[in-house]
Design an enzyme around this catalytic site. Structure first.
Site, PDB file in Angstrom:
ATOM      1  N   CYS A 292       0.881  -1.175   0.000  1.00 54.12           N
ATOM      2  CA  CYS A 292       0.000   0.000   0.000  1.00 54.12           C
ATOM      3  C   CYS A 292       0.913   1.218   0.000  1.00 54.12           C
ATOM      4  O   CYS A 292       2.105   1.098  -0.292  1.00 54.12           O
ATOM      5  CB  CYS A 292      -0.992  -0.019   1.161  1.00 54.12           C
ATOM      6  SG  CYS A 292      -0.293   0.156   2.816  1.00 54.12           S
TER       7      CYS A 292
ATOM      8  N   HIS B  69      14.331 -14.763  11.374  1.00 55.82           N
ATOM      9  CA  HIS B  69      13.932 -14.706  12.779  1.00 55.82           C
ATOM     10  C   HIS B  69      12.428 -14.826  12.986  1.00 55.82           C
ATOM     11  O   HIS B  69      11.992 -15.342  14.013  1.00 55.82           O
ATOM     12  CB  HIS B  69      14.409 -13.393  13.413  1.00 55.82           C
ATOM     13  CG  HIS B  69      15.892 -13.372  13.639  1.00 55.82           C
ATOM     14  ND1 HIS B  69      16.509 -12.387  14.367  1.00 55.82           N
ATOM     15  CD2 HIS B  69      16.882 -14.219  13.230  1.00 55.82           C
ATOM     16  CE1 HIS B  69      17.816 -12.630  14.407  1.00 55.82           C
ATOM     17  NE2 HIS B  69      18.071 -13.719  13.707  1.00 55.82           N
TER      18      HIS B  69
HETATM   19  C1  RB5 Z   1      -3.945   5.390   0.806  1.00 58.73           C
HETATM   20  O1  RB5 Z   1      -3.912   6.756   0.554  1.00 58.73           O
HETATM   21  C2  RB5 Z   1      -3.013   5.074   1.974  1.00 58.73           C
HETATM   22  O2  RB5 Z   1      -3.592   5.489   3.173  1.00 58.73           O
HETATM   23  C3  RB5 Z   1      -2.712   3.588   2.021  1.00 58.73           C
HETATM   24  O3  RB5 Z   1      -2.164   3.193   0.807  1.00 58.73           O
HETATM   25  C4  RB5 Z   1      -1.735   3.143   3.074  1.00 58.73           C
HETATM   26  O4  RB5 Z   1      -0.597   3.925   3.098  1.00 58.73           O
HETATM   27  C5  RB5 Z   1      -2.318   2.954   4.429  1.00 58.73           C
HETATM   28  O5  RB5 Z   1      -1.661   2.489   5.374  1.00 58.73           O
END
Ligand code: RB5
Length: 142
Positions: A63, A96
């Site tokens: 993400c 680990h």
């Molecule tokens: C999306 O904008 C962002 O919040 C997500 O990709 C991530 O970084 C969340 O932890």
């Protein structure tokens, strides 16, 4: 080794780059499939459930920061998702922690680092020994 990869919109570009760079590996893409905004818990949980079920040996989650999607994956019983930032953390996640999912931030690491971390994560064995006891304690928290 069967590998699953998934990302939200913040990790989409890096997911596509990793798939191109690691095309020789058996990687199944579980989305997302564009830059359109989606919710990272949906993708983290979907991949984690399929790894936990034994359908895949390892997972790769991306993400924006790597934080949210790793939190989501770690809610699934049997998943040890490690948020990694460099070669050292990717190696330790395996040696680990016996992590079965690597998480990273598409807005944090560059493509070369992501490839390096993934290759290390997939190639490194768990050390066992005293670390097995600690991993067993993690499992007991599930
Ligand atoms: C999306 O904008 C962002 O919040 C997500 O990709 C991530 O970084 C969340 O932890």
């Amino acid at each position: 080794m069967k590998i699953a990869i998934a990302a939200d919109h913040g990790g989409y570009e890096l997911k596509e780059a990793l798939k191109r760079r690691l095309a020789a590996l058996n990687i199944t893409d579980l989305g997302t499939n564009s830059n359109e905004s989606v919710d990272y818990p949906d993708y983290g949980a979907a991949l984690a459930r399929r790894v936990a079920a034994g359908e895949f040996d390892r997972g790769i989650l991306i993400c924006g920061s790597g934080i949210g999607i790793s939190i989501a994956a770690n809610k699934v019983k049997g998943i040890r998702a490690a948020l990694c930032h460099n070669a050292y953390t990717a190696e330790m996640a395996r040696r680990h922690n016996d992590a079965n999912v690597i998480a990273m931030g598409g807005r944090v690491v560059d493509e070369a680092t992501a490839v390096q971390m993934t290759e290390i994560f997939l190639a490194t064995e768990f050390e066992g020994g005293r670390h097995q006891r600690r991993v067993d304690k993690l499992s007991a928290l599930d």
